[in-house]
Design an enzyme around this catalytic site. Structure first.
Site, PDB file in Angstrom:
ATOM      1  N   ARG A 211       0.842  -1.201   0.000  1.00  0.00           N
ATOM      2  CA  ARG A 211       0.000   0.000   0.000  1.00  0.00           C
ATOM      3  C   ARG A 211       0.879   1.253   0.000  1.00  0.00           C
ATOM      4  NH1 ARG A 211      -3.651  -3.573   2.899  1.00  0.00           N
ATOM      5  NH2 ARG A 211      -2.580  -3.371   4.902  1.00  0.00           N
ATOM      6  N   ASP A 249     -15.817  -3.318  -5.721  1.00  0.00           N
ATOM      7  CA  ASP A 249     -15.898  -4.588  -5.017  1.00  0.00           C
ATOM      8  C   ASP A 249     -17.327  -5.119  -5.149  1.00  0.00           C
ATOM      9  OD1 ASP A 249     -13.856  -5.898  -2.776  1.00  0.00           O
ATOM     10  OD2 ASP A 249     -15.941  -6.480  -2.460  1.00  0.00           O
ATOM     11  N   ASP A 299      -5.846  -6.511  -7.094  1.00  0.00           N
ATOM     12  CA  ASP A 299      -5.529  -7.389  -5.953  1.00  0.00           C
ATOM     13  C   ASP A 299      -6.666  -8.414  -5.798  1.00  0.00           C
ATOM     14  OD1 ASP A 299      -4.401  -8.470  -3.685  1.00  0.00           O
ATOM     15  OD2 ASP A 299      -5.205  -6.924  -2.341  1.00  0.00           O
ATOM     16  N   CYS A 339      -2.139 -13.741  -4.794  1.00  0.00           N
ATOM     17  CA  CYS A 339      -1.935 -14.272  -3.436  1.00  0.00           C
ATOM     18  C   CYS A 339      -2.027 -15.797  -3.442  1.00  0.00           C
ATOM     19  CB  CYS A 339      -2.960 -13.676  -2.471  1.00  0.00           C
ATOM     20  SG  CYS A 339      -4.668 -14.093  -2.867  1.00  0.00           S
TER      21      CYS A 339
END
Length: 395
Positions: A211, A249, A299, A339
């Site tokens: 970040r 989102d 992300d 991830c």
């Protein structure tokens, strides 16, 4: 007397390198009675002691190593020592960044297989994901209370992977009174953490350093924050002088918290949009209607659950990076992440390079990123490195 696990011939090589996993296929026989989570001795086919670990009857990883010392007892003192070692490892990081939220124990990387512990202000959140962790819950809680008597303790073992160990998902308070949310601080940014319903243990502590990297590229730019969750990349970007940020989102609750995060940091909410939409769908719409940005943060959630799903995941990563590149202004910045532990750094970079070809763009990789320093990778457990990121200049 504890049960013993006897390995097949020549299957001790990984243990000699101190790797903490023993797969069912490496085991010849189990002598004695071992119940789920019991501590067993691990022996070579010639009877030589190798390690002691937690037995899991149902998992493909049938034993997870607690210790390579034959005399070590897996008692209250064992867990207190391991937690003390984890604290000592992180103390310089905590002090340097003034952290009030950090990963305290990173499972195998801290010698505690299946145990993840995060600290958010005065609340400790545990995930106990293995049969051994389940067996020793009371010892773990005792050790945490001993070291952090002022903290309440919440268990967030609501993770599907527990089924592989024959364990149900569970959320419970283990000590004290746990609030629904707390506020932590990192790099002078305040962040609301939804302890009981938030992702993972409540928040993505592993992206802290990234970040800050994102902030260094944000000044004066329009930023699209994809899979924004609670909008912390947006907080950093606006604090650094971004002209505008779009948080995207599928969770309405996460977007509502994202707005609150901007407000508690005294940032201009008028410079931010909050869009509830599927990212893949939205990127295609932006491409088709000519909407562009100076900077994009990608992300996404984990695309890879098993080796069998790796090829499909590569297609997903390639597709989403290609779409992002097509809506970046010339010379724009893309911060893209994976991830997925099974996705290697080299493979991820290749996927992004292939996406550039398909998007007919030239990409320069400026920085390689990883997980924050409180998520260390032990030399005997390379699988502990899971978060990969790239800072790309796209033209």
């Amino acid at each position: 007397m504890s049960a013993s696990v006897i390995l097949h011939p020549n299957r001790e090589k990984s243990l000699l390198r101190k790797h903490p996993w023993i797969f069912a296929s490496a085991i010849n026989e189990c002598k004695g009675i071992a119940r789920n989570g019991d501590t067993v001795d691990i022996l070579s086919d010639s009877g030589e002691f190798l390690a002691k670990g937690a037995w899991s009857a149902q998992s493909q990883i049938q034993v997870r190593v607690w210790s390579f010392e034959q005399t070590e007892v897996i008692d209250n003192g064992f867990f207190l020592r391991k937690i003390d070692q984890a604290i000592a490892l992180r103390q310089p990081i905590i002090a340097k960044h003034g952290l009030t939220g950090f990963r305290l124990v990173a499972a195998e990387s801290d010698g505690l297989p299946g145990i993840t512990i995060d600290k958010y202000a005065n609340v400790i959140v545990c995930q106990l994901l293995s049969a051994g962790a389940e067996k020793h819950r009371k010892k773990i809680v005792w050790a945490l209370i001993k070291r952090f008597p002022e903290c309440s303790i919440l268990e967030r073992s609501d993770v599907a992977v527990r089924a592989k160990e024959g364990l149900p998902e569970i959320v419970q308070t283990l000590h004290g009174e746990v609030p629904d949310e707390v506020v932590i601080e990192e790099n002078d940014v305040k962040i609301i953490v939804d302890l009981k319903q938030g992702h993972k243990t409540g928040f993505y502590l592993d992206q802290r350093d990234n970040r800050a990297v994102a902030a260094s590229y944000a000044k004066g730019n329009s930023v699209l924050n994809c899979f924004s969750y609670t909008g912390t990349f947006a907080c950093y970007a606006l604090k650094a002088g971004a002209a505008r940020v779009v948080n995207m989102d599928v969770s309405e609750n996460a977007l509502a918290t994202a707005k609150r995060n901007l407000e508690i940091n005294n940032l201009d909410v008028g410079k931010a949009d909050f869009i509830k939409k599927d990212v893949f769908e939205a990127l295609r719409e932006y491409r088709d209607n000519g909407t562009t940005f100076d900077m994009i943060v990608l992300d996404p959630p984990k695309f890879v659950d098993s080796k069998a799903s790796l090829n499909r995941a590569c297609r997903g990563y390639k597709d989403i990076n290609m779409l992002a590149m097509k809506i970046l202004n010339p010379g724009g910045t893309l911060l893209t992440f994976s991830c997925s532990g099974l996705m290697s750094s080299d493979l991820f970079q290749k996927v992004v390079a292939d996406a550039a070809l398909d998007a007919n763009k030239t990409v320069h990789f400026l920085e390689k990123l990883g997980q924050s320093a409180d998520h260390p990778v032990a030399s005997n457990y390379p699988e502990g490195f899971y978060l990969k990121g790239l800072v790309c200049k796209v033209s």
